[in-house]
Design a protein around this motif. Structure first.
Motif, PDB file in Angstrom:
ATOM      1  N   LEU A 190       0.835  -1.202   0.000  1.00  0.00           N
ATOM      2  CA  LEU A 190       0.000   0.000   0.000  1.00  0.00           C
ATOM      3  C   LEU A 190       0.867   1.249   0.000  1.00  0.00           C
ATOM      4  CD1 LEU A 190      -2.917  -0.643   2.542  1.00  0.00           C
ATOM      5  CD2 LEU A 190      -3.094  -0.358   0.074  1.00  0.00           C
ATOM      6  N   ALA A 191       0.498   2.226  -0.831  1.00  0.00           N
ATOM      7  CA  ALA A 191       1.180   3.518  -0.775  1.00  0.00           C
ATOM      8  C   ALA A 191       1.020   4.099   0.617  1.00  0.00           C
ATOM      9  CB  ALA A 191       0.574   4.467  -1.813  1.00  0.00           C
ATOM     10  N   HIS A 192       2.059   4.754   1.115  1.00  0.00           N
ATOM     11  CA  HIS A 192       2.085   5.215   2.500  1.00  0.00           C
ATOM     12  C   HIS A 192       1.560   6.652   2.628  1.00  0.00           C
ATOM     13  CE1 HIS A 192       5.489   2.070   3.313  1.00  0.00           C
ATOM     14  NE2 HIS A 192       4.315   1.524   3.045  1.00  0.00           N
ATOM     15  N   ASN A 193       0.363   6.883   2.089  1.00  0.00           N
ATOM     16  CA  ASN A 193      -0.220   8.223   2.161  1.00  0.00           C
ATOM     17  C   ASN A 193      -1.110   8.406   3.376  1.00  0.00           C
ATOM     18  OD1 ASN A 193      -1.966   6.359   0.808  1.00  0.00           O
ATOM     19  ND2 ASN A 193      -3.275   8.055   0.169  1.00  0.00           N
ATOM     20  N   TYR A 194      -1.212   7.395   4.225  1.00  0.00           N
ATOM     21  CA  TYR A 194      -1.942   7.497   5.487  1.00  0.00           C
ATOM     22  C   TYR A 194      -1.089   6.911   6.611  1.00  0.00           C
ATOM     23  CZ  TYR A 194      -6.438   9.038   3.619  1.00  0.00           C
ATOM     24  OH  TYR A 194      -7.431   9.775   3.038  1.00  0.00           O
ATOM     25  N   HIS A 195      -1.395   7.349   7.828  1.00  0.00           N
ATOM     26  CA  HIS A 195      -0.742   6.805   9.017  1.00  0.00           C
ATOM     27  C   HIS A 195      -1.844   6.445  10.012  1.00  0.00           C
ATOM     28  CE1 HIS A 195       2.106   5.927  12.051  1.00  0.00           C
ATOM     29  NE2 HIS A 195       2.085   7.086  12.678  1.00  0.00           N
ATOM     30  N   PRO A 196      -2.554   5.331   9.757  1.00  0.00           N
ATOM     31  CA  PRO A 196      -3.708   4.996  10.590  1.00  0.00           C
ATOM     32  C   PRO A 196      -3.298   4.610  12.005  1.00  0.00           C
ATOM     33  CG  PRO A 196      -3.643   3.689   8.549  1.00  0.00           C
ATOM     34  CD  PRO A 196      -2.312   4.334   8.719  1.00  0.00           C
ATOM     35  N   LEU A 197      -4.255   4.710  12.913  1.00  0.00           N
ATOM     36  CA  LEU A 197      -4.049   4.128  14.236  1.00  0.00           C
ATOM     37  C   LEU A 197      -3.929   2.616  14.079  1.00  0.00           C
ATOM     38  CD1 LEU A 197      -6.636   6.077  16.443  1.00  0.00           C
ATOM     39  CD2 LEU A 197      -4.172   6.454  16.276  1.00  0.00           C
ATOM     40  N   PRO A 198      -3.181   1.951  14.942  1.00  0.00           N
ATOM     41  CA  PRO A 198      -2.946   0.510  14.784  1.00  0.00           C
ATOM     42  C   PRO A 198      -4.120  -0.342  15.263  1.00  0.00           C
ATOM     43  CG  PRO A 198      -1.746   1.326  16.684  1.00  0.00           C
ATOM     44  CD  PRO A 198      -2.347   2.533  16.024  1.00  0.00           C
ATOM     45  N   VAL A 199      -5.272  -0.160  14.634  1.00  0.00           N
ATOM     46  CA  VAL A 199      -6.449  -0.980  14.905  1.00  0.00           C
ATOM     47  C   VAL A 199      -6.972  -1.469  13.564  1.00  0.00           C
ATOM     48  CG1 VAL A 199      -7.947   1.075  14.900  1.00  0.00           C
ATOM     49  CG2 VAL A 199      -8.740  -1.033  15.985  1.00  0.00           C
ATOM     50  N   VAL A 200      -7.383  -2.728  13.485  1.00  0.00           N
ATOM     51  CA  VAL A 200      -7.866  -3.318  12.238  1.00  0.00           C
ATOM     52  C   VAL A 200      -9.330  -3.691  12.427  1.00  0.00           C
ATOM     53  CG1 VAL A 200      -7.549  -5.140  10.523  1.00  0.00           C
ATOM     54  CG2 VAL A 200      -5.565  -4.205  11.726  1.00  0.00           C
ATOM     55  N   VAL A 201     -10.204  -2.880  11.878  1.00  0.00           N
ATOM     56  CA  VAL A 201     -11.641  -3.054  12.080  1.00  0.00           C
ATOM     57  C   VAL A 201     -12.170  -4.122  11.124  1.00  0.00           C
ATOM     58  CG1 VAL A 201     -13.882  -1.899  11.983  1.00  0.00           C
ATOM     59  CG2 VAL A 201     -11.878  -0.676  12.859  1.00  0.00           C
ATOM     60  N   ALA A 202     -12.996  -5.015  11.656  1.00  0.00           N
ATOM     61  CA  ALA A 202     -13.563  -6.106  10.855  1.00  0.00           C
ATOM     62  C   ALA A 202     -15.085  -6.061  10.787  1.00  0.00           C
ATOM     63  CB  ALA A 202     -13.130  -7.459  11.425  1.00  0.00           C
ATOM     64  N   ARG A 203     -15.731  -5.517  11.803  1.00  0.00           N
ATOM     65  CA  ARG A 203     -17.193  -5.452  11.853  1.00  0.00           C
ATOM     66  C   ARG A 203     -17.611  -4.168  12.544  1.00  0.00           C
ATOM     67  NH1 ARG A 203     -15.394 -10.381  12.264  1.00  0.00           N
ATOM     68  NH2 ARG A 203     -14.584  -9.890  14.332  1.00  0.00           N
ATOM     69  N   ALA A 204     -18.832  -3.737  12.293  1.00  0.00           N
ATOM     70  CA  ALA A 204     -19.308  -2.511  12.936  1.00  0.00           C
ATOM     71  C   ALA A 204     -20.828  -2.463  12.907  1.00  0.00           C
ATOM     72  CB  ALA A 204     -18.738  -1.281  12.246  1.00  0.00           C
ATOM     73  N   GLU A 205     -21.381  -1.781  13.892  1.00  0.00           N
ATOM     74  CA  GLU A 205     -22.816  -1.525  13.930  1.00  0.00           C
ATOM     75  C   GLU A 205     -23.069  -0.331  14.837  1.00  0.00           C
ATOM     76  OE1 GLU A 205     -27.103  -3.806  14.506  1.00  0.00           O
ATOM     77  OE2 GLU A 205     -25.237  -4.858  14.960  1.00  0.00           O
ATOM     78  N   GLY A 206     -23.875   0.602  14.349  1.00  0.00           N
ATOM     79  CA  GLY A 206     -24.180   1.778  15.148  1.00  0.00           C
ATOM     80  C   GLY A 206     -22.941   2.600  15.424  1.00  0.00           C
ATOM     81  N   ALA A 207     -22.685   2.879  16.702  1.00  0.00           N
ATOM     82  CA  ALA A 207     -21.522   3.673  17.085  1.00  0.00           C
ATOM     83  C   ALA A 207     -20.326   2.809  17.461  1.00  0.00           C
ATOM     84  CB  ALA A 207     -21.889   4.579  18.255  1.00  0.00           C
ATOM     85  N   TRP A 208     -20.420   1.500  17.247  1.00  0.00           N
ATOM     86  CA  TRP A 208     -19.384   0.578  17.714  1.00  0.00           C
ATOM     87  C   TRP A 208     -18.731  -0.163  16.568  1.00  0.00           C
ATOM     88  CZ3 TRP A 208     -17.877   0.348  22.774  1.00  0.00           C
ATOM     89  CH2 TRP A 208     -18.704   1.013  23.688  1.00  0.00           C
ATOM     90  N   VAL A 209     -17.427  -0.395  16.707  1.00  0.00           N
ATOM     91  CA  VAL A 209     -16.692  -1.224  15.758  1.00  0.00           C
ATOM     92  C   VAL A 209     -15.977  -2.323  16.523  1.00  0.00           C
ATOM     93  CG1 VAL A 209     -16.371   0.732  14.190  1.00  0.00           C
ATOM     94  CG2 VAL A 209     -14.546   0.140  15.803  1.00  0.00           C
ATOM     95  N   GLU A 210     -15.598  -3.360  15.804  1.00  0.00           N
ATOM     96  CA  GLU A 210     -14.939  -4.514  16.415  1.00  0.00           C
ATOM     97  C   GLU A 210     -13.740  -4.884  15.563  1.00  0.00           C
ATOM     98  OE1 GLU A 210     -16.243  -9.101  16.781  1.00  0.00           O
ATOM     99  OE2 GLU A 210     -17.633  -7.695  17.743  1.00  0.00           O
TER     100      GLU A 210
END
Length: 406
Positions: free
Chosen positions: A21-41
């Motif tokens: 991946l081109a390094h144009n972002y510096h995301p937080l080290p969390v890998v989201v797989a699912r989400a609903e409403g205000a919550w992610v997992e």
């Protein structure tokens, strides 16, 4: 039989991105797989309260059932025609979006940057066809610390050197003045000015809110000067600040409004330029377009978004819960917070630099189960989905207090 692919954990997935991946972002080290409403997992099953909402693209939360249902139903019927043909979802979307925003016409696009670029083109065309500015002389006045997107034209009038450096030469025709400074704005406007382009609230700069009367002053100044007022509401619009549009806090009606992010419900990219018939009517066939702009899937989801906003529920929630947000942040001033700016469910929070950078504070909050994102220096941004509950919001503020005071 082929063995099923082995599930990869967060750290392995993050490492796997590095070489491809081109390094144009510096995301937080969390890998989201699912989400609903205000919550992610994440992929390991850890849950986090999302207090960023995709920079307002997820105003209605993750996978809002009305929006998911609209997408599913449209996926079974028709997804793309291009604008070479009409389709049965576009008229309804445009009618309802125009009514919601109190405008005459809609120019559908895809991304926020496309909406800004389209707004620039429309303003210049209007200047030549209606105002009578000599060919190739039109200017647009913008403000310092703006964020309108990442195209070469847009970064050319940014004052953020990280966004600009290495991408020139830039498009001419822009004048930059300080934000929240009507005198400087008036000095920059002349007979060549096609438009004044501003964010009613500067999001990337740290949720900077102008003084009361500034937006009304911009409207009056542009009216007197005979140029357009173009409001970039891509982050601030569609319920985020407690009104459908942020300019409504001063009862201001711009000539053109740029919309995006939440208009796609976090499902598909949808943006739009909305405005008066006098302005958007300058476009003729062949002068501007987009293969995917206003596609059936986007129109179906966009219509469902407008339906949610037509009830006024989400605007009311943002206004009411905005009081909870401001109260909680005010209690932290002097206890790790040195200042904040908030309107509706949107805040820029300046943390004491002695406690860490914005990035470091964001990582500490992540470890405690709350996701936010930093901007410049020690400032973090809070923009939870408008579906967040008071209890969830207070919980996030309690976590911020813990991170700052423990």
């Amino acid at each position: 039989m082929t063995a099923p692919a082995r599930a990869r954990g967060s750290q392995e997935l993050i490492r796997a991105e590095e070489p491809v991946l081109a390094h144009n972002y510096h995301p937080l080290p969390v890998v989201v797989a699912r989400a609903e409403g205000a919550w992610v997992e994440d992929v390991e099953g850890r849950r986090y309260l999302d207090m960023l909402a995709g920079y307002s693209a997820l105003n209605f939360g993750h996978r809002h059932p009305a929006l998911v249902d609209a997408a599913h139903r449209q996926l079974d019927r028709l997804t793309l025609t291009s604008r070479a043909f009409h389709h049965d979802r576009l008229a309804g979307f445009a009618e309802r979006l125009a009514a919601l925003t109190g405008t005459d016409m809609v120019l559908p696009m895809n991304t926020g940057a496309e909406a800004v670029e389209s707004g620039i083109k429309v303003a210049r065309k209007w200047a030549y066809d209606v105002k009578g500015v000599p060919a190739d002389r039109a200017t647009i006045v913008v403000t310092a610390d703006n964020f309108h997107g990442r195209t070469t034209t847009i970064v050319g009038f940014s004052t953020d050197e990280t966004a600009r450096a290495g991408f020139g030469p830039f498009t001419p025709g822009f004048r930059v003045v300080p934000y929240n400074d009507l005198a400087a704005l008036e000095e920059a406007v002349d007979e060549t000015t096609a438009a004044v382009l501003i964010e009613p609230i500067q999001g990337e700069a740290g949720v900077l809110i102008p003084d009361d009367g500034y937006l009304a002053g911009v409207r009056e100044l542009t009216r007197r000067a005979g140029c357009l007022f173009v409001a970039d509401e891509i982050q601030s619009g569609l319920g985020r600040t407690g009104h459908t549009l942020a300019v409504e806090h001063e009862s201001v009606v711009p000539d053109v409004v740029l919309l995006g992010k939440a208009l796609g419900g976090g499902i598909v990219p949808v943006s739009a330029v909305v405005g008066s018939r006098e302005v958007l009517g300058v476009l003729r066939p062949g002068e501007h377009g987009s293969t995917f702009g206003g596609n059936p899937l986007a129109a179906a989801v966009g219509t469902a978004v407008v339906e949610l906003l037509e009830t006024g529920e989400f605007q009311r929630r943002a206004a009411e819960l905005g009081g909870v947000l401001r109260e909680g942040l005010a209690a932290l001033v002097g206890r790790g917070v040195v200042g904040f700016r908030a309107r509706g469910l949107w805040a820029g929070v300046d943390v004491d630099p002695a406690l860490g950078s914005g990035r470091e504070i964001s990582e500490r909050l992540m470890r405690e189960g709350v996701l936010v994102k930093d901007t410049h220096g020690s400032t973090i941004r809070l923009a939870p989905p408008l579906t967040v509950t008071g209890e969830e919001l207070r919980g996030a503020l309690g976590t911020l207090e813990k991170v700052l005071t423990s």
